[in-house]
Design an enzyme around this catalytic site. Sequence first.
Site, short mmCIF file in Angstrom:
data_model
loop_
_atom_site.label_atom_id
_atom_site.label_comp_id
_atom_site.label_asym_id
_atom_site.label_seq_id
_atom_site.Cartn_x
_atom_site.Cartn_y
_atom_site.Cartn_z
N THR B 57 0.79 -1.22 -0.03
CA THR B 57 0.05 -0.21 -0.04
C THR B 57 0.97 0.99 -0.07
O THR B 57 2.01 1.24 0.06
CB THR B 57 -0.99 -0.05 1.14
OG1 THR B 57 -0.07 0.40 2.37
CG2 THR B 57 -1.47 -1.23 1.43
N CYS B 58 0.49 2.32 -0.21
CA CYS B 58 1.21 3.58 0.05
C CYS B 58 2.01 3.69 1.16
O CYS B 58 2.87 4.48 1.31
CB CYS B 58 0.36 4.88 -0.18
SG CYS B 58 -1.31 5.03 0.90
N ASN B 59 1.49 3.17 2.46
CA ASN B 59 2.29 3.33 3.82
C ASN B 59 3.05 2.12 3.98
O ASN B 59 3.90 2.32 5.08
CB ASN B 59 1.47 3.48 4.80
CG ASN B 59 0.84 5.02 4.62
OD1 ASN B 59 1.55 5.88 4.43
ND2 ASN B 59 -0.68 5.20 5.17
N HIS B 109 1.42 -8.40 14.90
CA HIS B 109 1.74 -7.47 13.95
C HIS B 109 0.44 -7.36 12.68
O HIS B 109 -0.32 -6.34 12.69
CB HIS B 109 3.03 -7.43 13.16
CG HIS B 109 3.19 -6.32 12.21
ND1 HIS B 109 3.28 -5.13 12.48
CD2 HIS B 109 3.21 -6.37 10.77
CE1 HIS B 109 3.53 -4.42 11.30
NE2 HIS B 109 3.36 -5.44 10.34
N SER B 119 -1.64 1.94 11.49
CA SER B 119 -1.90 3.34 10.36
C SER B 119 -1.48 4.38 10.87
O SER B 119 -1.22 4.77 11.92
CB SER B 119 -3.36 3.01 9.73
OG SER B 119 -3.90 1.90 9.58
N GLU B 124 -8.17 3.87 10.66
CA GLU B 124 -8.73 3.94 9.40
C GLU B 124 -9.05 2.66 8.73
O GLU B 124 -8.46 1.60 9.25
CB GLU B 124 -7.41 4.48 8.26
CG GLU B 124 -6.22 4.10 8.23
CD GLU B 124 -5.85 3.27 6.73
OE1 GLU B 124 -6.89 3.04 6.19
OE2 GLU B 124 -4.74 2.72 6.79
N THR B 125 -10.01 2.56 8.04
CA THR B 125 -10.74 1.48 7.61
C THR B 125 -10.23 0.75 6.15
O THR B 125 -10.36 -0.31 6.07
CB THR B 125 -12.28 1.43 7.28
OG1 THR B 125 -12.42 2.79 6.51
CG2 THR B 125 -12.83 1.84 8.67
N GLU B 126 -9.36 1.84 5.55
CA GLU B 126 -9.03 1.34 4.16
C GLU B 126 -8.16 0.32 4.15
O GLU B 126 -8.17 -0.82 3.44
CB GLU B 126 -8.36 2.31 3.33
CG GLU B 126 -8.49 2.56 1.87
CD GLU B 126 -7.65 3.68 1.45
OE1 GLU B 126 -7.38 3.71 0.17
OE2 GLU B 126 -7.37 4.50 2.01
N GLN B 130 -7.59 -3.26 1.77
CA GLN B 130 -6.22 -3.52 1.26
C GLN B 130 -5.68 -5.00 1.52
O GLN B 130 -5.22 -5.66 0.53
CB GLN B 130 -5.26 -2.52 1.54
CG GLN B 130 -5.79 -0.93 0.73
CD GLN B 130 -4.84 0.25 1.28
OE1 GLN B 130 -4.41 0.10 2.61
NE2 GLN B 130 -4.55 1.04 0.49
N SER B 204 -6.74 29.42 10.09
CA SER B 204 -7.89 29.75 9.28
C SER B 204 -7.82 29.01 7.95
O SER B 204 -8.65 28.37 7.29
CB SER B 204 -8.30 31.16 9.46
OG SER B 204 -7.33 31.86 8.63
#
Lengths: 277, 357
Positions: B57-59, B109, B119, B124-126, B130, B204
């Site tokens: 994955t990306c991470n 793990h 994560s 996060e649920t993605e 994956q 802001s």
Amino acid sequence: MIIDGPGRSAIPPGTLFFSMSFDRLLLLLATLAFLGALGHAVVALRKGQWKESRWHWLPMAAGFALQCGFLYLRGQDHGRCPMTSLFEVLVFTGWSVVLLYLVVGPAYRLSLLGAFTAPVVAVMQGTALLLLPDPPSPKIAPNPWLETHAALALIAYAAFALACVTGVMHLVQARLLKKHRIRALFHQLPPISDLAKAIRRLAAFGLLLLSLALLSAVPLGTSISGAKLTSTWMVWMLYAILNFLMWRHVVSARVISWMAVGGFVVPLVSLWIVSVK
Amino acid sequence: MRMETNEERQILCLGVNHRTTPVEVRERVAFPEAKLPEALETLKSRDGITEAVVISTCNRVELYTSLDVNEPAGHEQMRQYLVDRFGLTDEHAEALVCYKLSGVETARHLFRVVSGLDSMVLGETEIFGQVKQAYKVALEAGATGKDLNKLFQRAFNVGKKVREHTAIQRGSTSIGSVAVELAEKVFGQLKSCRVMLIGAGEMSRTCAQSLVSRGASSLIVSNRSYDKAVELAQQMNGRAMKFDEWEKALHEVDIIISSTSAPHFVILPEMIQKAMKSRRGHPLFLIDIAVPRDIDPRVNEIEDAYLYDIDALSAIAEDNRRKREMEIQVGEQIIEEQLVKFGLAGMPVRGAREAQA
């Protein structure tokens, strides 16, 4: 337990279990299903574990199926729509409330509406089971116009009941937002804009049905008592004003919610009038 | 499930993630999904490897294997596989910092990964989807067997349990995301929401960016320095407005973020009262990030107007952070209970370390 067939005799208030007819048993089970839905929601909310899920619909759908069973048996018994006493009127209205919830809830992703609807229906049915006499089948020939009128009016009242429940949710969420109380319930309740929209649509839908109910009463002439018609017209007036205020945006969403909540007293009183007069 | 199925066979994990390895190294060893079946086949063809799953994955990039060689040799096989497959130079290979896990640590793990506890965005649920997809690819490629099938099936059960019994996803922990969460509770979807930024402070700007990223339809920027307003508006695809004009546009917007350096209130109740008359019952959400405050707190008493100042937003973010910490503990506890239930807890931790290759 005695299982009655058609033509059963009058059942006094509070008759449960041992001398209970099968249709009343179904009603009791439906009431327990709604209480179960409420209990499940309260526990899940307290633990902060309430999530949008189809499982929340299950006890409500089970209660609805049991209500359908009760109304079917009563319909068979009477040979007509089962709205012949305050007892049955309350059950029919409760059934309509759950029916509308099952339609409206998924459309607005308002599964939590069930947690607010369940106690209302449970109280209506509990009142019917415990406090109201359940008279025997009236030997009256069915009148399609009368039954259409009554059914439409009761479904309209159910829409007003659901608008009342949604109004409570709106008031709670608006207060949490105003007071900066970001708690578990805040996360579970829908956005106030969605709730305001649901109130508008339910009140408009109820008014439309009630208008049709009053129109369908025209061919009945004098067979509906003046008191019944007057009380129904009063309900119509109240919700016509509410719809007008919402349409013109004359008052705030909070005031509309209060009107939807407080105003439901009028249909409730009207239910009593149309059932006993 | 036995993590070490006999004297020789064991389940190992070797991987890199956002904590151990920078993206410029991770991207060198990322597997495109289309190439995964072939990658699994070549991994399985290595000496002693009988089963394999690759999560990319990306991470993170993680290899899970069941193999017949001893643990150090197994980990070396897996690492060398990455070096060979991606043709890493000695310099790149040296930069590849991997964690090497075996035994119960591999299961722990993986359970943490599917639960979202490992994560970058906690909970996060993605990642659940994956990992499921990575497992499905391996299953269909015939790269899994008894050991990894059991491990992954149990991991999915644990992941579901953690999500069902905790609220790790709930509650935003930054000012910007709290503002978005509140705005969504007022308006539902933000697609048709118009945002006005009065003052162009950093905070802001972050808030406005968060709202725009969640779909807010338009942005008006007003600042005492018009040039700065124009610059910021251009950066954020918005429209600049002169500072003496914003009051006239109050009724047009749904969300107001104020962060001027004025020493007095800039937005007064009578201005909002007037704007609300034109809004036809539509709510207004106001965020006051300025210190001293820009918006008179009496604005919150106006019907359908919801005002949050910096303290209110910070308190919510802090409260959410505290709750999340508690939820992490609950999640970790569930994982430990599940490890015991599966007969994995108490096993010797043989490879629980992060090793530099």
